[in-house]
Design an enzyme around this catalytic site. Sequence first.
Site, PDB file in Angstrom:
ATOM      1  N   ASP A 126       0.811  -1.228   0.000  1.00 63.94           N
ATOM      2  CA  ASP A 126       0.000   0.000   0.000  1.00 63.94           C
ATOM      3  C   ASP A 126       0.847   1.283   0.000  1.00 63.94           C
ATOM      4  OD1 ASP A 126      -2.182  -1.701   0.225  1.00 63.94           O
ATOM      5  OD2 ASP A 126      -2.242  -1.571   2.407  1.00 63.94           O
ATOM      6  N   GLY A 184      -0.093   4.583 -17.125  1.00 60.51           N
ATOM      7  CA  GLY A 184      -1.082   3.508 -17.111  1.00 60.51           C
ATOM      8  C   GLY A 184      -2.540   3.937 -17.121  1.00 60.51           C
ATOM      9  N   GLU A 186      -5.706   7.338 -17.594  1.00 60.92           N
ATOM     10  CA  GLU A 186      -6.081   8.703 -18.000  1.00 60.92           C
ATOM     11  C   GLU A 186      -6.807   9.444 -16.875  1.00 60.92           C
ATOM     12  OE1 GLU A 186      -6.310   6.076 -20.235  1.00 60.92           O
ATOM     13  OE2 GLU A 186      -4.528   6.955 -21.160  1.00 60.92           O
ATOM     14  N   GLU A 221      -9.273   0.772  -4.282  1.00 54.54           N
ATOM     15  CA  GLU A 221     -10.293  -0.098  -3.665  1.00 54.54           C
ATOM     16  C   GLU A 221     -11.055   0.611  -2.544  1.00 54.54           C
ATOM     17  OE1 GLU A 221      -8.378  -3.317  -1.566  1.00 54.54           O
ATOM     18  OE2 GLU A 221      -6.980  -1.974  -0.583  1.00 54.54           O
TER      19      GLU A 221
HETATM   20  O1  F6P Z   1      -2.433  -4.121   3.160  1.00 50.79           O
HETATM   21  C1  F6P Z   1      -2.307  -4.884   1.992  1.00 50.79           C
HETATM   22  C2  F6P Z   1      -3.667  -5.160   1.402  1.00 50.79           C
HETATM   23  O2  F6P Z   1      -3.497  -5.947   0.238  1.00 50.79           O
HETATM   24  C3  F6P Z   1      -4.509  -3.923   1.098  1.00 50.79           C
HETATM   25  O3  F6P Z   1      -4.136  -3.333  -0.114  1.00 50.79           O
HETATM   26  C4  F6P Z   1      -5.891  -4.515   1.083  1.00 50.79           C
HETATM   27  O4  F6P Z   1      -6.869  -3.543   1.419  1.00 50.79           O
HETATM   28  C5  F6P Z   1      -5.818  -5.566   2.151  1.00 50.79           C
HETATM   29  O5  F6P Z   1      -4.456  -5.907   2.314  1.00 50.79           O
HETATM   30  C6  F6P Z   1      -6.594  -6.803   1.804  1.00 50.79           C
HETATM   31  O6  F6P Z   1      -6.600  -7.627   2.895  1.00 50.79           O
HETATM   32  P1  F6P Z   1      -6.995  -9.192   2.898  1.00 50.79           P
HETATM   33  O7  F6P Z   1      -5.725  -9.938   2.751  1.00 50.79           O
HETATM   34  O8  F6P Z   1      -7.581  -9.373   4.243  1.00 50.79           O
HETATM   35  O9  F6P Z   1      -7.939  -9.395   1.774  1.00 50.79           O
END
Ligand code: F6P
Length: 316
Positions: A126, A184, A186, A221
């Site tokens: 992240d 990657g 726009e 997300e």
């Molecule tokens: O912290 C890493 C991460 O992949 C985040 O980008 C994402 O929100 C979260 O972990 C997803 O967590 P899990 O492994 O519980 O699906």
Amino acid sequence: MRIGILTSGGDAPGMNSAIRAVVKSAIYNNMKIFGVKCGYRGLIEGNLIKLNFSSVDNIAEKGGTVLKTSRCPEFMKEDGRKKAVDTLKKFQISGLIVLGGNGSFKGAEKLSKLGINTIGLPGTIDNDLNYTNYCIGFDTTLNTVLDCIKRIKDTNSSHDKTTIVEVMGRYCGDLALYSALAGGGEIISTPERKLSFDDICEKLNKNILSGKKDNIIIITERMYDIEKLQKYIEDKLNISMRGTVLGFLQRGGSPSAFDRLLAGKMGVRAVQLLLDGCTGRAVGIRDNKIIDVDFKDIDIENHNKKLEYELLNMLL
Ligand code: F6P
Ligand code: ADP
């Protein structure tokens, strides 16, 4: 001196490179090194193994974490942390290296306050820790995202289509921003600068009217329901498009050279800090130099990393 290492939270490419560096430099410094399995859960359950040179043979190039990881609610409670400290005492371990993200650091800070010399290594795709330019894993994931987008672009440009691509990042827009800056995408929407459905339609329509008919919209997300967003744009602009969630595709894979080297340098610094008797510090990289800072100087409670808006405004 006996020390331990654990990986916690989401796995990130480069965690194994960091484990390798920590083990090698601990042995070089005549320390005994233990690997805690499955993050804080392993500390609570007493699941530790002794590590040596052969434990880290050929792991630098492997994705994931050979020590395994977990999200451990029990460690959030005082009782759980007491069990963890008891385990460390039983194994006569006086120093611990915690490799993880924001949440793992909160746990590490608490362990440090309980008298265990604890050092944090930033391992998260992240890139959401605000004291360091880069976290271990981010570079690899960024390259993976760009590779996925490049494939989507082939189809987009062949059909004059637009695709929404949802990337990870939790509450941090770095993956979305850097992917777009590297060519990657726009249009991007991130937690730090969230666009409404109408803002996105307006930007997309402007691109289409000016002749740019294949577009990538990158979103972080947890912000929208991607299907709803897709449907909204399709209805409003009378086009057909797709939405793609990259999900765990982004988290796995062999670490990039950058992440391996970063992990190596940070791992060595972490061991040195324990040798020097330090505790409650996090290792990072700033202006191309490895640094370490006190946990209390990092705002780990809040997700307040600043996005590089100047670049965003110039390049998109
Ligand atoms: O912290 C890493 C991460 O992949 C985040 O980008 C994402 O929100 C979260 O972990 C997803 O967590 P899990 O492994 O519980 O699906
Ligand atoms: P990351 O470290 O990748 O941000 P999480 O937020 O899931 O991942 O945190 C990993 C683990 O760290 C949690 O499952 C929990 O065991 C521990 N942790 C998180 N927040 C705290 C907290 N406030 N106090 C103690 N431990 C915590």
